[in-house]
Write a protein that holds these residues in place. Structure first.
Motif, short mmCIF file in Angstrom:
data_model
loop_
_atom_site.label_atom_id
_atom_site.label_comp_id
_atom_site.label_asym_id
_atom_site.label_seq_id
_atom_site.Cartn_x
_atom_site.Cartn_y
_atom_site.Cartn_z
N THR A 71 0.85 -1.18 0.00
CA THR A 71 0.00 0.00 0.00
C THR A 71 0.88 1.23 0.00
O THR A 71 1.80 1.35 0.83
N TRP A 72 0.60 2.16 -0.92
CA TRP A 72 1.38 3.39 -1.07
C TRP A 72 0.49 4.58 -0.74
O TRP A 72 -0.59 4.73 -1.29
N GLN A 73 0.97 5.38 0.22
CA GLN A 73 0.24 6.59 0.63
C GLN A 73 0.74 7.74 -0.25
O GLN A 73 1.93 8.09 -0.19
N ALA A 74 -0.12 8.32 -1.05
CA ALA A 74 0.31 9.33 -2.01
C ALA A 74 -0.58 10.57 -1.92
O ALA A 74 -1.79 10.47 -1.73
N ASN A 75 0.06 11.75 -2.07
CA ASN A 75 -0.68 13.02 -2.07
C ASN A 75 -1.66 13.13 -0.92
O ASN A 75 -2.86 13.33 -1.09
N GLY A 76 -1.13 12.91 0.26
CA GLY A 76 -1.99 13.01 1.43
C GLY A 76 -2.46 11.65 1.87
O GLY A 76 -1.65 10.80 2.23
N LEU A 77 -3.77 11.44 1.84
CA LEU A 77 -4.32 10.20 2.37
C LEU A 77 -4.86 9.30 1.28
O LEU A 77 -5.67 8.41 1.54
N SER A 92 1.06 1.15 -16.47
CA SER A 92 0.88 2.59 -16.71
C SER A 92 -0.55 3.07 -16.63
O SER A 92 -0.81 4.27 -16.77
N ALA A 93 -1.50 2.17 -16.41
CA ALA A 93 -2.90 2.59 -16.43
C ALA A 93 -3.24 3.56 -15.30
O ALA A 93 -4.06 4.47 -15.47
N THR A 94 -2.61 3.38 -14.15
CA THR A 94 -2.90 4.24 -12.99
C THR A 94 -1.59 4.73 -12.39
O THR A 94 -1.04 4.09 -11.49
N PRO A 95 -1.05 5.85 -12.87
CA PRO A 95 0.17 6.39 -12.27
C PRO A 95 -0.04 6.75 -10.81
O PRO A 95 -1.13 7.17 -10.39
N VAL A 96 1.01 6.57 -10.01
CA VAL A 96 0.94 6.83 -8.57
C VAL A 96 1.63 8.16 -8.28
O VAL A 96 2.82 8.31 -8.58
N PRO A 97 0.93 9.13 -7.67
CA PRO A 97 1.56 10.41 -7.33
C PRO A 97 2.67 10.21 -6.29
O PRO A 97 2.77 9.14 -5.67
N PRO A 98 3.51 11.22 -6.06
CA PRO A 98 4.56 11.10 -5.05
C PRO A 98 4.00 10.70 -3.69
O PRO A 98 2.99 11.25 -3.24
#
Length: 497
Positions: free
Chosen positions: A24-30, A112-118
């Motif tokens: 699980t990756w937490q990205a751009n906040g929550l 590449s279908a769903t890029p993950v933000p920082p």
């Protein structure tokens, strides 16, 4: 990032053996994103998924086929190489090494279908079914390991532990106190196992099955012709246990409670973290609290969050830049933050989340017992009982019943005890060894015995070693050979007047 572990499928013909890593990756906040990796040994399929659905099967996927997985059972090293593009596209590549050292690499899979933000890695869930796995770890490496030496770290480390196959499952980990060795000792006592470091520095864990059958060979022989200086043999007629009860903790129908949580705050006020620098914050925590969870990065110091911003004023959060970790030592939680970026960021504060030790639910597990008995032994020695405390580590009835049978077989009849066995000091002897005792001068012995105690003394330049030994098998039930039982009354005497 390199994910790796070892698996062993040998001797396991159960259905659908697989290993799955769900991250699980937490990205751009929550916001949460999920990257999942799976190796299925029944179908020989290697699959990766990426997307926003917690159910990984609903996300974009790519797959490889490696027939060796289902055709060649045994030991494998599984590695996953994960990289991110500037646009947040994850690329994964599996690397599989078999027990013969043959490395099989596969092409890169860009999801590449769903890029993950920082963001940051928040949770890793390791799931396995119908196989054995060990040595799972996640590493940050400069490049993907591509040779056998790099993949297995051959020459850079040496295995220092040998463990028996896990046999006793857990529903939950009970509360434990003390050092790691204290906990290991507690588990060993509860499960009738032995844990030791041998003279070569190896850690050895042997489970209760080591006592299942008497040994037939000795590690060493001590004899009155050379090593043996003295011994005392005893056998107490009631030194047996023919009715055994093992306590186990029944967690059925016990639900986790939502009460007992605790928020621990710390104010940073804009402490700068330079590129490549690390800062730490010591935060007090009550001794009755569980360990605090590592917080997620966010703009505000919400519960279970740490605020890291791009400016001292704190108007914009810095996501995916700072590596955050927590450690616990007694009543102090240390929050560590490492800036992996190229510009200075600022620590504004945190609110850590910890649960109280009493928050396992409205009620804890109930105590139950599994029993085993030997009626033949009871007819000779009477009922000799032993209650074995599970210490919270025995949590299933089948487990408790297996331990009860193991204890019963080890003690259903009296076992000879050899006390004060004085020998010439031998550093090769270790607890749990089997020795053959040969005494041709006094006790006329030639028997195998377990080493259950070792005491070494040195005085006036003389080193002696005193062993405490336990026989490997009993002498059986007593036989009244040639004896005629007395009649209830004297046949030559009439009733009293």
């Amino acid at each position: 990032m390199w994910f790796e572990f070892w698996v062993n499928t040998e001797g396991n013909m159960a259905a659908d053996p697989f290993v799955r890593l769900h991250t699980t990756w937490q990205a751009n906040g929550l916001n949460r994103y999920y990257v999942t990796m799976e190796v299925n040994f029944a179908t020989a399929k290697i699959t990766v998924w990426n997307g926003t659905n917690p159910d990984h099967t609903q996300n974009q996927s790519l797959q490889w086929t490696h027939d060796q997985l289902k055709n060649q059972w045994g030991l494998y090293h599984i590695g996953w190489w994960l990289t991110w593009s500037a646009e947040g596209v994850p690329t994964l590549s599996p690397v599989i090494t078999n027990r013969f050292g043959v490395v099989q690499t596969f092409g890169d899979a860009a999801l590449s279908a769903t890029p993950v933000p920082p963001g940051a890695l928040d949770v890793v869930r390791f799931t396995m079914q119908n196989l054995r796995a060990e040595c799972f770890q996640v590493s940050q490496m400069a490049s993907k390991p591509s040779t056998y030496a790099l993949i297995t770290q051959s020459g850079s480390w040496q295995r220092g532990a040998v463990l028996d196959v896990p046999r006793l499952p857990l529903a939950t980990i009970p509360r434990a106190e003390g050092s790691a060795w204290d906990v290991i000792t507690e588990i060993a006592k509860a499960t009738l196992a032995t844990a030791e470091f041998n003279s070569d520095g190896y850690f050895r864990w042997k489970d209760h099955t080591r006592w299942a059958s008497p040994p037939t060979e000795a590690n060493l022989t001590v004899s009155s012709a050379r090593e043996l200086a003295g011994l005392t043999i005893s056998e107490e007629i009631d030194a047996c246990r023919n009715y055994v009860a093992v306590k186990w903790a029944n967690w059925a129908r016990v639900k986790s409670g939502t009460d007992g949580h605790l928020w621990i705050g710390d104010s940073g006020g804009g402490i700068p973290i330079a590129p490549g620098a690390t800062i730490s914050r010591a935060i007090p925590i009550g001794e009755d609290r569980w360990d605090a969870r590592t917080p997620n990065t966010y703009l505000d110091t919400l519960p279970d969050c740490v605020s890291i911003t791009t400016t001292a004023a704190g108007s914009t959060a810095a996501y995916g830049v700072v590596e955050v970790g927590t450690t616990r030592d007694g009543g102090t939680v240390t929050l560590t933050m490492r800036n992996r970026g190229t510009t200075t960021v600022y620590y504004q504060g945190t609110t850590l989340y910890a649960r109280t030790a009493g928050s396992a639910g409205p009620s804890g597990p109930t105590d139950a017992f599994a029993t085993a008995q030997n009626r033949a032994s009871q007819s000779v020695y009477g009922i000799q009982t032993y209650e074995h405390p599970g210490g919270g580590w025995v949590q299933y009835r089948d487990t408790a019943a297996e331990l009860a049978e193991s204890v019963l077989k080890a003690g259903e009849y009296p076992i000879p005890s050899l006390q004060s066995v004085e020998i010439l000091a031998d550093p090769r002897l270790e607890l749990g060894d089997v020795v053959r005792v040969v005494d041709s001068t006094g006790a006329a012995l030639n028997t195998l015995a377990w080493v259950v105690g070792i005491k070494t003394n040195g005085e006036d330049g003389r080193i002696t070693q005193v062993l405490t030994l336990r026989g490997t098998k009993s002498n059986g039930a007593p036989v009244d050979a040639g004896l005629v039982p007395d009649l209830p009354v004297n046949p030559g005497v009439g009733p009293p007047q």
